[in-house]
Design a protein around this motif. Structure first.
Motif, PDB file in Angstrom:
ATOM      1  N   MET A  70      64.724 -54.447  75.665  1.00 31.97           N
ATOM      2  CA  MET A  70      64.834 -55.422  74.592  1.00 31.97           C
ATOM      3  C   MET A  70      65.443 -54.739  73.361  1.00 31.97           C
ATOM      4  SD  MET A  70      61.791 -57.664  72.817  1.00 31.97           S
ATOM      5  CE  MET A  70      61.532 -58.661  74.259  1.00 31.97           C
ATOM      6  N   THR A  71      66.533 -55.285  72.858  1.00 32.42           N
ATOM      7  CA  THR A  71      67.194 -54.733  71.685  1.00 32.42           C
ATOM      8  C   THR A  71      66.691 -55.466  70.437  1.00 32.42           C
ATOM      9  OG1 THR A  71      69.035 -56.297  71.676  1.00 32.42           O
ATOM     10  CG2 THR A  71      69.272 -54.336  73.072  1.00 32.42           C
ATOM     11  N   PRO A  72      66.912 -54.862  69.245  1.00 27.95           N
ATOM     12  CA  PRO A  72      66.491 -55.547  68.018  1.00 27.95           C
ATOM     13  C   PRO A  72      67.095 -56.951  67.892  1.00 27.95           C
ATOM     14  CG  PRO A  72      67.010 -53.271  67.533  1.00 27.95           C
ATOM     15  CD  PRO A  72      67.400 -53.512  68.972  1.00 27.95           C
ATOM     16  N   ASN A  73      68.309 -57.138  68.371  1.00 22.56           N
ATOM     17  CA  ASN A  73      68.954 -58.457  68.265  1.00 22.56           C
ATOM     18  C   ASN A  73      68.282 -59.511  69.121  1.00 22.56           C
ATOM     19  OD1 ASN A  73      70.837 -57.453  66.467  1.00 22.56           O
ATOM     20  ND2 ASN A  73      72.308 -56.969  68.068  1.00 22.56           N
ATOM     21  N   ASP A  74      67.533 -59.090  70.138  1.00 24.55           N
ATOM     22  CA  ASP A  74      66.828 -60.032  71.011  1.00 24.55           C
ATOM     23  C   ASP A  74      65.525 -60.531  70.392  1.00 24.55           C
ATOM     24  OD1 ASP A  74      68.771 -59.619  72.970  1.00 24.55           O
ATOM     25  OD2 ASP A  74      67.655 -57.964  73.869  1.00 24.55           O
ATOM     26  N   ILE A  75      65.080 -59.880  69.323  1.00 22.82           N
ATOM     27  CA  ILE A  75      63.779 -60.170  68.719  1.00 22.82           C
ATOM     28  C   ILE A  75      63.986 -61.021  67.471  1.00 22.82           C
ATOM     29  CG2 ILE A  75      61.705 -59.157  67.708  1.00 22.82           C
ATOM     30  CD1 ILE A  75      62.373 -56.611  69.354  1.00 22.82           C
ATOM     31  N   LYS A  76      63.296 -62.136  67.396  1.00 22.22           N
ATOM     32  CA  LYS A  76      63.447 -63.041  66.253  1.00 22.22           C
ATOM     33  C   LYS A  76      62.503 -62.681  65.102  1.00 22.22           C
ATOM     34  CE  LYS A  76      65.523 -66.790  68.711  1.00 22.22           C
ATOM     35  NZ  LYS A  76      66.541 -65.939  69.197  1.00 22.22           N
ATOM     36  N   ILE A 101      51.475 -51.659  70.500  1.00 19.19           N
ATOM     37  CA  ILE A 101      52.842 -51.962  70.071  1.00 19.19           C
ATOM     38  C   ILE A 101      53.666 -52.474  71.253  1.00 19.19           C
ATOM     39  CG2 ILE A 101      54.981 -50.959  69.165  1.00 19.19           C
ATOM     40  CD1 ILE A 101      53.202 -49.243  67.326  1.00 19.19           C
ATOM     41  N   ARG A 102      53.481 -51.876  72.401  1.00 16.16           N
ATOM     42  CA  ARG A 102      54.171 -52.359  73.597  1.00 16.16           C
ATOM     43  C   ARG A 102      53.809 -53.828  73.848  1.00 16.16           C
ATOM     44  NH1 ARG A 102      53.285 -48.235  76.702  1.00 16.16           N
ATOM     45  NH2 ARG A 102      51.230 -48.907  77.341  1.00 16.16           N
ATOM     46  N   GLY A 103      52.534 -54.172  73.650  1.00 12.86           N
ATOM     47  CA  GLY A 103      52.088 -55.553  73.813  1.00 12.86           C
ATOM     48  C   GLY A 103      52.703 -56.495  72.795  1.00 12.86           C
ATOM     49  N   MET A 104      52.908 -55.999  71.568  1.00 13.26           N
ATOM     50  CA  MET A 104      53.554 -56.829  70.544  1.00 13.26           C
ATOM     51  C   MET A 104      54.965 -57.195  70.965  1.00 13.26           C
ATOM     52  SD  MET A 104      52.543 -55.051  66.983  1.00 13.26           S
ATOM     53  CE  MET A 104      50.896 -54.399  66.776  1.00 13.26           C
ATOM     54  N   PHE A 105      55.691 -56.218  71.484  1.00 12.37           N
ATOM     55  CA  PHE A 105      57.059 -56.496  71.925  1.00 12.37           C
ATOM     56  C   PHE A 105      57.071 -57.417  73.136  1.00 12.37           C
ATOM     57  CE2 PHE A 105      58.104 -52.387  69.722  1.00 12.37           C
ATOM     58  CZ  PHE A 105      58.838 -52.972  68.711  1.00 12.37           C
ATOM     59  N   ARG A 154      61.478 -52.289  66.222  1.00 11.24           N
ATOM     60  CA  ARG A 154      62.249 -51.916  67.420  1.00 11.24           C
ATOM     61  C   ARG A 154      63.416 -51.018  67.040  1.00 11.24           C
ATOM     62  NH1 ARG A 154      60.664 -51.662  72.021  1.00 11.24           N
ATOM     63  NH2 ARG A 154      61.223 -49.572  71.488  1.00 11.24           N
ATOM     64  N   GLN A 155      64.085 -51.358  65.944  1.00 15.26           N
ATOM     65  CA  GLN A 155      65.214 -50.576  65.461  1.00 15.26           C
ATOM     66  C   GLN A 155      64.772 -49.161  65.083  1.00 15.26           C
ATOM     67  OE1 GLN A 155      67.178 -52.417  62.128  1.00 15.26           O
ATOM     68  NE2 GLN A 155      68.526 -50.686  61.784  1.00 15.26           N
ATOM     69  N   VAL A 156      63.667 -49.049  64.350  1.00 14.67           N
ATOM     70  CA  VAL A 156      63.162 -47.741  63.928  1.00 14.67           C
ATOM     71  C   VAL A 156      62.800 -46.890  65.144  1.00 14.67           C
ATOM     72  CG1 VAL A 156      61.208 -46.598  62.777  1.00 14.67           C
ATOM     73  CG2 VAL A 156      62.399 -48.483  61.649  1.00 14.67           C
ATOM     74  N   ILE A 157      62.113 -47.474  66.093  1.00  9.98           N
ATOM     75  CA  ILE A 157      61.709 -46.741  67.299  1.00  9.98           C
ATOM     76  C   ILE A 157      62.936 -46.309  68.094  1.00  9.98           C
ATOM     77  CG2 ILE A 157      60.546 -46.953  69.539  1.00  9.98           C
ATOM     78  CD1 ILE A 157      58.465 -48.754  68.083  1.00  9.98           C
ATOM     79  N   ASP A 158      63.905 -47.196  68.232  1.00 13.38           N
ATOM     80  CA  ASP A 158      65.116 -46.872  68.999  1.00 13.38           C
ATOM     81  C   ASP A 158      65.947 -45.775  68.347  1.00 13.38           C
ATOM     82  OD1 ASP A 158      64.384 -48.772  70.848  1.00 13.38           O
ATOM     83  OD2 ASP A 158      65.888 -50.254  70.226  1.00 13.38           O
ATOM     84  N   GLU A 159      65.936 -45.717  67.007  1.00 13.17           N
ATOM     85  CA  GLU A 159      66.768 -44.753  66.287  1.00 13.17           C
ATOM     86  C   GLU A 159      66.125 -43.374  66.145  1.00 13.17           C
ATOM     87  OE1 GLU A 159      67.752 -46.647  62.584  1.00 13.17           O
ATOM     88  OE2 GLU A 159      69.185 -48.013  63.546  1.00 13.17           O
ATOM     89  N   ASP A 160      64.829 -43.265  66.340  1.00 12.18           N
ATOM     90  CA  ASP A 160      64.138 -41.982  66.157  1.00 12.18           C
ATOM     91  C   ASP A 160      63.555 -41.507  67.484  1.00 12.18           C
ATOM     92  OD1 ASP A 160      62.516 -39.815  65.487  1.00 12.18           O
ATOM     93  OD2 ASP A 160      61.898 -40.714  63.584  1.00 12.18           O
ATOM     94  N   PRO A 161      64.141 -40.461  68.078  1.00 14.69           N
ATOM     95  CA  PRO A 161      63.660 -39.992  69.377  1.00 14.69           C
ATOM     96  C   PRO A 161      62.245 -39.410  69.330  1.00 14.69           C
ATOM     97  CG  PRO A 161      65.338 -38.512  68.513  1.00 14.69           C
ATOM     98  CD  PRO A 161      65.276 -39.694  67.590  1.00 14.69           C
TER      99      PRO A 161
END
Length: 121
Positions: A1-7, A40-44, A15-22
């Motif tokens: 799921m990408t940030p653009n998929d999340i409303k 957090i996984r459940g939130m997504f 999602r963006q912060v997590i994806d950008e920071d390894p």
């Protein structure tokens, strides 16, 4: 799921912060925030059904070293981030004074640009 998929705005930004920071994982961040490691996984997973509670969002932001207000602001530059941070520290009556001052500065800048345009044309 990408940030653009999340409303939902908070989850989109998260999602963006997590994806950008390894160095940030959903489970690790949840534990640092004092939540269940799968929270957090459940939130997504349920992002289309509901938003996280405010107190949960604040805990996550604190674990990221920021406030909810700063996290959700659209500030891009360091100066914008600092302004947002400083504003959030002010009591409401001082925020209103600052807002009035800012409007006056913006109006003066607009007026100056108009006058410069007339002189050059």
């Amino acid at each position: 799921m990408t940030p653009n998929d999340i409303k939902e705005p908070f989850l989109r930004k998260l999602r963006q912060v997590i994806d950008e920071d390894p160095d940030i994982t959903e489970a690790g961040l949840a534990v640092r925030a004092g939540l269940n490691n799968s929270a957090i996984r459940g939130m997504f997973k349920n992002a289309d059904k509901r938003s996280p509670r405010i107190d949960t969002a604040r805990k996550i932001c604190a674990a990221l070293g920021t406030t909810l207000e700063e996290f959700l602001s659209d500030a891009k530059t360091e100066e914008e981030k600092e302004i947002a941070h400083l504003v959030m520290k002010l009591p409401e009556h001082l925020r209103q004074q600052l807002l009035g001052y800012g409007r006056g500065l913006a109006d003066a800048a607009d007026q100056s640009r108009k006058e410069d345009g007339k002189e050059g044309g």
